[in-house]
Enzyme design. Sequence first.
Site, PDB file in Angstrom:
ATOM      1  N   PRO A 111       0.831  -1.213   0.000  1.00 38.42           N
ATOM      2  CA  PRO A 111       0.000   0.000   0.000  1.00 38.42           C
ATOM      3  C   PRO A 111       0.862   1.258   0.000  1.00 38.42           C
ATOM      4  O   PRO A 111       1.973   1.244   0.521  1.00 38.42           O
ATOM      5  CB  PRO A 111      -0.781  -0.088   1.324  1.00 38.42           C
ATOM      6  CG  PRO A 111      -0.617  -1.479   1.801  1.00 38.42           C
ATOM      7  CD  PRO A 111       0.662  -1.999   1.232  1.00 38.42           C
ATOM      8  N   ASP A 112       0.348   2.327  -0.593  1.00 38.33           N
ATOM      9  CA  ASP A 112       1.059   3.605  -0.499  1.00 38.33           C
ATOM     10  C   ASP A 112       0.671   4.269   0.818  1.00 38.33           C
ATOM     11  O   ASP A 112       0.091   3.631   1.709  1.00 38.33           O
ATOM     12  CB  ASP A 112       0.753   4.473  -1.723  1.00 38.33           C
ATOM     13  CG  ASP A 112      -0.717   4.882  -1.811  1.00 38.33           C
ATOM     14  OD1 ASP A 112      -1.500   4.514  -0.913  1.00 38.33           O
ATOM     15  OD2 ASP A 112      -1.085   5.572  -2.778  1.00 38.33           O
ATOM     16  N   PHE A 113       0.990   5.536   0.966  1.00 36.56           N
ATOM     17  CA  PHE A 113       0.600   6.260   2.191  1.00 36.56           C
ATOM     18  C   PHE A 113      -0.832   6.779   2.111  1.00 36.56           C
ATOM     19  O   PHE A 113      -1.627   6.578   3.002  1.00 36.56           O
ATOM     20  CB  PHE A 113       1.507   7.484   2.368  1.00 36.56           C
ATOM     21  CG  PHE A 113       2.713   7.254   3.215  1.00 36.56           C
ATOM     22  CD1 PHE A 113       2.904   6.083   3.911  1.00 36.56           C
ATOM     23  CD2 PHE A 113       3.679   8.261   3.331  1.00 36.56           C
ATOM     24  CE1 PHE A 113       4.023   5.888   4.698  1.00 36.56           C
ATOM     25  CE2 PHE A 113       4.795   8.078   4.109  1.00 36.56           C
ATOM     26  CZ  PHE A 113       4.976   6.895   4.787  1.00 36.56           C
ATOM     27  N   ARG A 114      -1.092   7.489   1.006  1.00 37.40           N
ATOM     28  CA  ARG A 114      -2.232   8.418   1.061  1.00 37.40           C
ATOM     29  C   ARG A 114      -3.467   8.010   0.287  1.00 37.40           C
ATOM     30  O   ARG A 114      -4.462   8.727   0.327  1.00 37.40           O
ATOM     31  CB  ARG A 114      -1.774   9.811   0.592  1.00 37.40           C
ATOM     32  CG  ARG A 114      -0.786  10.436   1.575  1.00 37.40           C
ATOM     33  CD  ARG A 114      -0.336  11.820   1.155  1.00 37.40           C
ATOM     34  NE  ARG A 114       0.591  12.371   2.143  1.00 37.40           N
ATOM     35  CZ  ARG A 114       1.878  12.060   2.201  1.00 37.40           C
ATOM     36  NH1 ARG A 114       2.401  11.230   1.333  1.00 37.40           N
ATOM     37  NH2 ARG A 114       2.646  12.586   3.139  1.00 37.40           N
ATOM     38  N   ASN A 185      10.839   5.255  -2.335  1.00 40.77           N
ATOM     39  CA  ASN A 185      10.433   3.968  -1.766  1.00 40.77           C
ATOM     40  C   ASN A 185      11.554   3.302  -0.993  1.00 40.77           C
ATOM     41  O   ASN A 185      12.728   3.468  -1.302  1.00 40.77           O
ATOM     42  CB  ASN A 185       9.925   3.050  -2.877  1.00 40.77           C
ATOM     43  CG  ASN A 185       8.640   3.573  -3.474  1.00 40.77           C
ATOM     44  OD1 ASN A 185       8.037   4.494  -2.923  1.00 40.77           O
ATOM     45  ND2 ASN A 185       8.220   3.014  -4.586  1.00 40.77           N
ATOM     46  N   ASP A 187      11.180  -0.089  -0.320  1.00 41.75           N
ATOM     47  CA  ASP A 187      10.894  -1.519  -0.448  1.00 41.75           C
ATOM     48  C   ASP A 187      11.957  -2.289  -1.228  1.00 41.75           C
ATOM     49  O   ASP A 187      11.907  -3.513  -1.328  1.00 41.75           O
ATOM     50  CB  ASP A 187       9.519  -1.727  -1.114  1.00 41.75           C
ATOM     51  CG  ASP A 187       9.382  -0.983  -2.441  1.00 41.75           C
ATOM     52  OD1 ASP A 187      10.390  -0.827  -3.160  1.00 41.75           O
ATOM     53  OD2 ASP A 187       8.252  -0.550  -2.766  1.00 41.75           O
ATOM     54  N   HIS A 204      15.023   8.069   0.422  1.00 42.77           N
ATOM     55  CA  HIS A 204      14.584   7.897   1.804  1.00 42.77           C
ATOM     56  C   HIS A 204      15.192   6.652   2.440  1.00 42.77           C
ATOM     57  O   HIS A 204      14.639   6.075   3.366  1.00 42.77           O
ATOM     58  CB  HIS A 204      13.054   7.870   1.877  1.00 42.77           C
ATOM     59  CG  HIS A 204      12.447   9.206   1.554  1.00 42.77           C
ATOM     60  ND1 HIS A 204      11.110   9.395   1.280  1.00 42.77           N
ATOM     61  CD2 HIS A 204      13.012  10.440   1.447  1.00 42.77           C
ATOM     62  CE1 HIS A 204      10.879  10.669   1.024  1.00 42.77           C
ATOM     63  NE2 HIS A 204      12.020  11.327   1.111  1.00 42.77           N
TER      64      HIS A 204
HETATM   65  P1  CNA Z   1       1.917   8.713  -1.248  1.00 48.58           P
HETATM   66  O1  CNA Z   1       1.837  10.018  -0.573  1.00 48.58           O
HETATM   67  O2  CNA Z   1       1.128   7.612  -0.667  1.00 48.58           O
HETATM   68  O3  CNA Z   1       1.454   8.943  -2.762  1.00 48.58           O
HETATM   69  C1  CNA Z   1       1.312   7.884  -3.663  1.00 48.58           C
HETATM   70  C2  CNA Z   1       0.722   8.438  -4.946  1.00 48.58           C
HETATM   71  O4  CNA Z   1       0.649   7.377  -5.872  1.00 48.58           O
HETATM   72  C3  CNA Z   1      -0.666   8.996  -4.769  1.00 48.58           C
HETATM   73  O5  CNA Z   1      -0.774  10.205  -5.486  1.00 48.58           O
HETATM   74  C4  CNA Z   1      -1.575   7.922  -5.365  1.00 48.58           C
HETATM   75  O6  CNA Z   1      -2.736   8.442  -5.944  1.00 48.58           O
HETATM   76  C5  CNA Z   1      -0.663   7.343  -6.415  1.00 48.58           C
HETATM   77  N1  CNA Z   1      -0.975   5.941  -6.682  1.00 48.58           N
HETATM   78  C6  CNA Z   1      -1.003   4.904  -5.824  1.00 48.58           C
HETATM   79  N2  CNA Z   1      -1.303   3.768  -6.441  1.00 48.58           N
HETATM   80  C7  CNA Z   1      -1.489   4.093  -7.747  1.00 48.58           C
HETATM   81  C8  CNA Z   1      -1.828   3.364  -8.899  1.00 48.58           C
HETATM   82  N3  CNA Z   1      -2.041   2.045  -8.852  1.00 48.58           N
HETATM   83  N4  CNA Z   1      -1.956   4.026 -10.058  1.00 48.58           N
HETATM   84  C9  CNA Z   1      -1.746   5.349 -10.135  1.00 48.58           C
HETATM   85  N5  CNA Z   1      -1.395   6.103  -9.075  1.00 48.58           N
HETATM   86  C10 CNA Z   1      -1.285   5.481  -7.901  1.00 48.58           C
HETATM   87  O7  CNA Z   1       3.420   8.216  -1.398  1.00 48.58           O
HETATM   88  P2  CNA Z   1       4.707   9.058  -1.797  1.00 48.58           P
HETATM   89  O8  CNA Z   1       5.643   8.100  -2.394  1.00 48.58           O
HETATM   90  O9  CNA Z   1       4.380  10.287  -2.537  1.00 48.58           O
HETATM   91  O10 CNA Z   1       5.227   9.504  -0.374  1.00 48.58           O
HETATM   92  C11 CNA Z   1       6.515   9.318  -0.044  1.00 48.58           C
HETATM   93  C12 CNA Z   1       6.664   8.403   1.144  1.00 48.58           C
HETATM   94  C13 CNA Z   1       5.869   7.152   1.023  1.00 48.58           C
HETATM   95  C14 CNA Z   1       8.070   7.940   1.185  1.00 48.58           C
HETATM   96  O11 CNA Z   1       8.711   8.555   2.228  1.00 48.58           O
HETATM   97  C15 CNA Z   1       8.049   6.424   1.372  1.00 48.58           C
HETATM   98  O12 CNA Z   1       8.970   6.013   2.331  1.00 48.58           O
HETATM   99  C16 CNA Z   1       6.675   6.114   1.775  1.00 48.58           C
HETATM  100  N6  CNA Z   1       6.162   4.784   1.423  1.00 48.58           N
HETATM  101  C17 CNA Z   1       6.904   3.919   0.716  1.00 48.58           C
HETATM  102  C18 CNA Z   1       6.386   2.685   0.391  1.00 48.58           C
HETATM  103  C19 CNA Z   1       7.239   1.734  -0.395  1.00 48.58           C
HETATM  104  O13 CNA Z   1       8.444   1.717  -0.230  1.00 48.58           O
HETATM  105  N7  CNA Z   1       6.625   0.945  -1.269  1.00 48.58           N
HETATM  106  C20 CNA Z   1       5.088   2.352   0.770  1.00 48.58           C
HETATM  107  C21 CNA Z   1       4.344   3.292   1.510  1.00 48.58           C
HETATM  108  C22 CNA Z   1       4.894   4.509   1.837  1.00 48.58           C
END
Ligand code: CNA
Length: 411
Positions: A111-114, A185, A187, A204
């Site tokens: 999952p993402d954050f937001r 990321n 991961d 990060h």
């Molecule tokens: P965020 O703030 O959660 O934003 C993610 C963005 O991606 C959002 O605008 C979503 O709408 C978009 N999104 C998500 N899934 C999809 C999809 N399937 N298709 C199109 N768009 C999509 O995350 P950010 O990366 O902007 O924030 C940075 C943080 C998140 C970093 O400091 C990371 O450490 C942290 N993070 C990382 C992971 C990971 O490593 N996979 C997971 C969760 C959070």
Amino acid sequence: MNRSRSSQPPVTRMTRSAGSRHIEPSEKLDCGPGPYGKQRRKQTDSALAQDLSQMRVSGQGGLNTSSPSASAVKSSSRGGLASVARLVKLGRCKNVVVVAGAGISTASGIPDFRTPGTGLYANLERYNIPYPEAIFNIDYFSNDPQPFFSLAKALYPGSHRPNYIHYFIRMLHRNGLLLRVYTQNIDGLEKLCGIPDDKLVEAHGSFATAACHLCYTAYPAEEAKQAIMNDKVPLCTFCAATVKPDVVFFGEDLPQKYFLNTQDFPKADLLIIMGTSLQIEPFASLVNTVRSTVPRLLLNRHAVGPFQKVPLRRADHMELGDLEETVRRFAEMLGWNDDIEELMRSQETLILPTLMSSPLSVSDQTSCQSRGSPDGTETSRAVGQRAAGSGSEETDSETDSKSSASSSQST
Ligand code: CNA
């Protein structure tokens, strides 16, 4: 076992901050508690000054994506993908910089954050924290590392597989077009898909190394992982404070490698921004540091950062929607799809032994991540996630160097 002091990679006083485009000067002047603060201050003054000036540029708030202006932006973006594909095919983009965020890994089941509903911020009950950002707050961690360790158990490399989007970035490299990918990321999936270290900035941090969160004494990453996986707290051999994987928390220094951006972004001839909400500074401001004539392509579910403003820069393009689906279409336009599929198959054979079955993958924890891709490939990914033997940091890096060799051969 080598536990020498100060093998922490060089750090800078540029710190990570959340949710605000404005960075307090006092915060920027804090060198952090590390033993080499003064030295760091000298090394990074010019880079800091440059980034601060750039941050003012991006400091203007954007529009809410649900506003009428945002939809105007959205509709004006139609055809963006095809225009950029044409530029690439014409050979006009040979120094491509990719800026990536959590959205590139949601198709891998992380999952993402937001994202409302599925994002980690919407599913934090299990971590028992007072507010979402606390999970990456260093003072909170100092007081109670358990919330972060619960999340870390699920995020540790080894339980998720790179998806089509990661391999698309690798294909940019294989075709000799990738100047650098800057990812937020943690991961490790960019490495796992075979993007070589010298093409990757993990802004990060990552789980590949670990150190005391107080005195920065290095700690063997594999031992830290074993402790965390077994619900134990790894303790510093020097000061007995809690050890943390070198994931950058809010208020912590970014890796020195991050400052490659001062060379890369002015050199870029195409910027691709994928799967990020551009909410975290100083990373978010990077997208404003390419030359104004350079095409910027946003691939995301909705408009973010400067793409929320009307009018867009002339060279700005965006394609909104599901990222994996968009990237597949982009690859089709470029004629890369078959090569990417083939690359995925060959890399899968290499990385399968590094993946381990994970009873606690993030997607299991949240049990709300959308896993299906249009062609059903996610099902096989999920099966593969369960099918592998034990993973380790060593095997991860071994895979990386093997695949680096293969990818550099291919460029
Ligand atoms: P965020 O703030 O959660 O934003 C993610 C963005 O991606 C959002 O605008 C979503 O709408 C978009 N999104 C998500 N899934 C999809 C999809 N399937 N298709 C199109 N768009 C999509 O995350 P950010 O990366 O902007 O924030 C940075 C943080 C998140 C970093 O400091 C990371 O450490 C942290 N993070 C990382 C992971 C990971 O490593 N996979 C997971 C969760 C959070």
